[in-house]
Design an enzyme around this catalytic site. Structure first.
Site, PDB file in Angstrom:
ATOM      1  N   GLU A 227     -48.089  68.833 -10.462  1.00  0.00           N
ATOM      2  CA  GLU A 227     -48.841  69.851 -10.550  1.00  0.00           C
ATOM      3  C   GLU A 227     -50.233  69.669 -11.348  1.00  0.00           C
ATOM      4  OE1 GLU A 227     -48.081  72.501  -8.763  1.00  0.00           O
ATOM      5  OE2 GLU A 227     -46.273  71.678  -8.617  1.00  0.00           O
TER       6      GLU A 227
ATOM      7  N   ARG B  61     -61.941  66.332 -25.091  1.00  0.00           N
ATOM      8  CA  ARG B  61     -61.533  66.865 -26.548  1.00  0.00           C
ATOM      9  C   ARG B  61     -62.124  68.376 -26.641  1.00  0.00           C
ATOM     10  NH1 ARG B  61     -63.531  61.150 -29.046  1.00  0.00           N
ATOM     11  NH2 ARG B  61     -61.605  60.436 -29.500  1.00  0.00           N
TER      12      ARG B  61
ATOM     13  N   GLY C 135     -39.932  66.676  -4.241  1.00  0.00           N
ATOM     14  CA  GLY C 135     -38.787  67.044  -4.483  1.00  0.00           C
ATOM     15  C   GLY C 135     -37.732  67.498  -3.119  1.00  0.00           C
TER      16      GLY C 135
ATOM     17  N   ALA D  37     -44.228  68.559   1.149  1.00  0.00           N
ATOM     18  CA  ALA D  37     -44.429  66.921   1.299  1.00  0.00           C
ATOM     19  C   ALA D  37     -46.107  66.938   1.169  1.00  0.00           C
ATOM     20  CB  ALA D  37     -43.975  66.410   2.306  1.00  0.00           C
ATOM     21  N   GLN D  38     -46.723  66.801   0.097  1.00  0.00           N
ATOM     22  CA  GLN D  38     -48.156  66.700  -0.121  1.00  0.00           C
ATOM     23  C   GLN D  38     -48.476  65.273  -0.443  1.00  0.00           C
ATOM     24  OE1 GLN D  38     -50.666  69.751  -1.374  1.00  0.00           O
ATOM     25  NE2 GLN D  38     -51.036  68.187  -3.383  1.00  0.00           N
TER      26      GLN D  38
ATOM     27  N   TYR E  14     -56.410  78.534  -3.652  1.00  0.00           N
ATOM     28  CA  TYR E  14     -56.288  78.114  -5.274  1.00  0.00           C
ATOM     29  C   TYR E  14     -55.119  78.827  -5.870  1.00  0.00           C
ATOM     30  CZ  TYR E  14     -60.918  75.434  -6.258  1.00  0.00           C
ATOM     31  OH  TYR E  14     -61.638  74.627  -6.290  1.00  0.00           O
TER      32      TYR E  14
END
Lengths: 672, 672
Positions: A432, A528, A189, A148-149, A286
């Site tokens: 994500e 771009r 979720g 749960a973030q 990371y």
């Protein structure tokens, strides 16, 4: 014998005809796509599931309410746990995703976050004691956990999460609290109804000093009764575009106390006296973050595989309109417009599968090096996964929709399964890491590389094209489909856009904008550049799969070469303004690319059905009336429709209650 | 007093701040968008509906099953019929669409096809006797009808419809029959459960001779019991991407006999002796066909209005991330990437509203001329509506999705209402003529025009740009936002693509391809030409709305001018390869366009909220937690989520049945 292994007696002859035309062995193509080992394992699992009725859907998922979907997914997941030894694949193994796809589907299930986030986070971030206490319990299914973030008010900007975790030295506890409405955890979720534990991200406070977000294990519900613990308000956040089998949830914590040991302390620590111990490497977190992104690319490719399978098979059985008057109606796959919609999507599916494998290889290599204490690849990996996640999730979305629309009205029906595929897949542009943010993270890396390039410094293999010289393209009609020229054109575009964004940023700075304002005013240009860089990465990955990795079978090699040229030319045409802008290419050269696309469509045509068959997606997994392997669409469409809940009663209660009386009243009134 | 009339006490201050920034009066802008009369009528209706609880939703639509949605829509539509005199707007009137949008929503209702297709078809195609018998009964709501044309196997190609209507001279009856599975009528709205009558398209046979498709009135269900008539198999086709309140249906007719008088014989006739009488004009049926398409453009614009309203308001209340460290989180509307996603969508909304009005004006003018026996405008109208329907429905779909994705996770929730808006809106790419087919129909018209242009013949006002000379664009940094130069650039692109497709077709013919094969091999190029032609039409319509039609208020004129330049530059940049290909523009000129886009974003920023407020969409119509007028999103999101059916019980039955036992078993096993 045919090279296509999907022909059976009783199939729609239009589809059999297509399969007999294919010039390559589909079974070997499957191994090129999924790898030899996984391909074989998938087939074993499909056969196992086929002969296990307890693992089959209780009914048509599209007809179920959320509660019914949830129950059926729960039933099947519990069943998988019962038979896990017999099945021989467990969560975390690559073949497990195939089990989920076939048995449950793509719309989620109650243990999804347990498997994807809760257990991996414990493994990566919990200290030995906490892991010993909860890791195995979770793996065995004694508890159900989630991660749960995200909060109602903050998704992207984690630094501003509002949930607090104050350390109470006296009791050796953390007090976890949701101080505002916007601080309520929102979206995780399986948080709503399934999980009894959660890893909760909260701002750590030590003696009133804010130490930034850290993770804590919080019990949400009683293990026996499943009722919420004291101070815990938890529930489901309601229906969504898709993932409606999943109980995404909300969580408000009212000064909930947990023991100090339930902070995830493998890296950062809080000692009993309240001393904070920093993690050894700042970037250590990371690797976990990129984990899901690294796996996402191939799963996004697989969504496009589902969509192209349905659209191509259906287009080979649907006949509509005559090309020559009196010659009879043709398969809609024979129309150039249909081929132009669909074949580039097959090419992208293969491209994303192959590029996804390259990302995974880079991820695994980076993890190994990190274990040796070497973090040099981290920046590259982070940049690649950010860009790939953004570009592929968006383009797959457009591709799925092209496939759906190419199937006309029937594509709009849930019987096609397109609505579900699109709804689930397109979630990937947001979760994500929101795509715009992802592209800007890659841009940060590219702007650094541009600066190095301007200084003439050596660059990473991923960006060394920035140091190549611009010239004019050598492409001409006689050298159409020269891969070297085409890849150089991708490099040219990426180089041009990266350096242009870099120069524009500097010129904005020179006009007096601050660093931050210049960054903001340059954001669209940088995005771009990030897209162009990523599309180059994908183009190279497809090309490399054919050349660096050998494809032994000549027939496979031929078809993949055709597909690769379709891909390269189609993508370049889509970006052709960047080729024209400084006369890197002339209008005639763009014409060569354009005609190449049309020529490649003709080459792909006889292999189209075999190319999608080769993904090896079973009917059980596909769950599509339009995309059935046997092509017997119409009779099954009728059967499907008849079974839908609205046909249980001839006269709907709502009709009898309101519209019959309305008609009666009108008839009475007109008699007056 | 503020120029924005949507400010109320208690609103989210972030939104009030935006509204106070707007430089133009929103009420007057509403009249520019909807017209003076309709704007006022809409407000009266909104007030009426507000004080009529019987016309309000029984609950949150997103939480309802299909059966519940159907019942609630039936209840409200019966209620509207009860009060139709009091309300003062009836089906067919322009303001009725506003009633439906507010009371029922966009997902359809049981009388939709009755109103849009059944009654208009009777009026247009039934002879006096049949109209007298059934027309008024339908208008009064004594019967419910629909229009059943599409079959399972044929949508686009009507010539190949399989349903048959054999005339039996002896009994003076037609025998209507569905000979195959693929001949089953499939998709017609309200056919499944609501209608007791249908106009059925069938191949007319006279003495065994096929006379092509004609329309017949068939009774489907008993007027009292609502049970299907003998020989009628009818039902609902099942869940779809959206329109799940609508009972799209299937219909199989087993030699059902109807009297001769129930053929729709205003134009073509069958006399008692079996003699066939041709319709006076071959194209007489076209006007009815383009009717829905002509109205679709403004309703597609309105879908984009819903989406931009939600996304812009939410982006003005959502704060995420700091631009300057320490300066506090900014509104996400302040990010260039967010503006670049959303503001062009506002510009397109206005462009499509204005272009839609031009299409409607052309439609009405054409109808008037047809009444005078003059069909000269038919070809133009058919071409314009085909192209507009295809281009606008597709681009609105992309726009709605950009709006949704720009709202991050919350955009994915049904609380945003985006999933429904997209699902309903995107149906428009398929129904009323599949987009690829539509573009090719326009292309046929354009290829004829190109041939005339090559011969130096006079062209219709819509294509006379084909006769202009190519030159170089005069656009430069000092003349940025010169409307004449920008419109000329659109003309250049359309001219280039139309003539290129025409030349390519001829060169394919010269290479020996037959007319039909050349057409096929040129289809993608021709569709590109059709899109460019249509985008020119839209650009002109936006520009004309500002200049030919006067906008008196200077503030309104200023803001619309800014929006128009954003539109023109954004669209041209999107098609810039066609400007570069033959050096019509240089890379520097494209740079001018690109920088203009960024400059226009800054100009739109302070007016963004007022621009979407001006659509005048009530909260009742919007049905979006994210898009609420008051901007109080978070507390209402929580309220919405708590009310969803999954939170009725703390422990879901499916969980108790399967996952609690799974956990128990696991705990038992680990004790062993």
């Amino acid at each position: 014998m045919s090279l296509n292994s999907y022909i059976r007696p009783g199939d729609n002859p239009d589809l059999t005809e297509e399969r007999e035309k294919g010039i390559f062995p589909t079974n070997e193509m499957t191994q090129v796509i999924h790898g030899r080992e996984l391909s074989e394992r998938r087939k074993q699992l499909t056969a196992y599931i086929e002969r296990s009725p307890a693992l089959h859907d209780a009914g048509e998922q599209a007809f179920m309410t959320r509660e019914e979907k949830y129950e059926d997914a729960s039933r099947k997941m519990a069943e998988i746990f019962k038979k896990i030894k017999e099945i021989g694949s467990a969560p975390g193994e690559e073949s497990f995703a195939h089990i989920v796809n076939e048995v449950i589907g793509i719309d989620g299930h109650p243990l999804a976050l347990q498997q994807i986030m809760f257990i991996p986070s414990l493994l990566g971030q919990a200290d030995e004691a906490l892991l010993a206490k909860f890791g195995d319990r979770a793996k065995r299914g004694e508890i159900i956990g989630t991660y749960a973030q995200t909060e109602m008010g903050h998704g992207t900007n984690l630094r501003f999460l509002e949930t607090t975790a104050h350390f109470d030295k006296a009791t050796q506890e953390f007090i976890i609290n949701s101080p505002t409405t916007s601080s309520i955890k929102w979206w995780p979720g399986n948080l709503g109804k399934s999980s009894n534990y959660a890893i909760v991200a909260a701002q750590l406070f030590l003696d009133g000093k804010k130490m930034g977000p850290h993770n804590f294990l919080v019990q949400l519900r009683d293990e026996k009764t499943h009722m919420p613990m004291k101070g815990v308000m938890v529930g489901d956040i309601g229906p969504k575009f898709s993932y409606n089998t999943t109980d995404n949830g909300f969580l408000k914590l009212d000064h909930v106390r947990i023991p100090r040991s339930q902070m995830l302390m493998r890296h950062a620590k809080v000692q009993p006296d309240g001393t904070y111990v920093k993690p050894p490497h700042a970037k250590i977190g990371y690797a976990a973050m990129v984990h899901v992104r690294a796996y996402m690319i191939r799963s996004q490719a697989h969504f496009l595989a589902l969509a192209t399978t349905i659209a191509i098979r259906y287009s080979a059985t649907r006949r509509q309109g005559e090309i020559k008057p009196g010659a009879g109606e043709v398969k809609i796959l024979d129309y150039q417009t249909q081929q132009h919609r669909l074949f580039p999507q097959i090419a992208r599916t293969y491209a994303y599968y192959f590029a996804g494998s390259e990302v995974l290889a880079l991820y695994k290599k980076t993890l190994e090096m990190i274990k040796e204490g070497d973090v040099t690849l981290m920046a590259d990996l982070h940049a690649v996964t950010s860009g790939m996640k953004a570009v592929v999730s968006f383009e797959v979305g457009q591709g799925v929709e092209q496939c759906r629309m190419a199937c006309g009205g029937h594509g709009y029906s849930a019987a096609s399964r397109f609505p579900e595929i699109y709804g689930v897949q397109i979630g990937g542009v947001t979760y994500e890491g929101e795509n715009m943010v992802m592209l800007l993270q890659l841009a940060r890396y590219l702007m650094k590389a541009a600066e190095q390039a301007k200084k003439g410094e050596k660059l990473s293999p991923l960006t060394e094209y920035l140091n190549k010289k611009n010239g004019k393209s050598q492409l001409c009609a006689n050298s159409a489909n020269n891969a070297q020229y085409l890849i150089e054109a991708f490099e040219h575009i990426a180089r041009r856009l990266v350096l242009r964004a870099f120069d524009r940023m500097n010129s904005l700075r020179q006009k007096g904008l601050s660093k931050e304002d210049a960054w903001q005013a340059n954001a669209v240009e940088m995005n771009r550049a990030s897209r162009a860089h990523t599309r180059l990465f994908i183009a190279r990955a497809f090309y490399n799969r054919l050349h660096t990795n050998k494809v032994d079978d000549k027939r496979i090699h031929q078809v993949l070469t055709d597909l690769c040229f379709l891909f390269l030319n189609y993508e370049l045409l889509d970006m052709s303004h960047y080729l024209l802008e400084d006369n890197y290419m002339s209008a005639d050269q763009i014409g060569v690319i354009r005609e190449s696309v049309y020529n490649q469509l003709k080459k792909i045509r006889p292999n189209a059905v075999s190319l999608v068959d080769s993904y090896d997606i079973s009917d059980r997994e596909l769950r599509s009336v339009l995309g059935r392997r046997d092509g017997n669409v119409y009779e099954n469409l009728l059967k499907w429709a008849k079974a839908n809940p609205l046909n249980k009663e001839e006269v709907l209660p709502g009709f009898a209650k309101h519209l019959q009386p309305m008609m009666e009243r009108a008839r009475e009134n007109s008699k007056l």
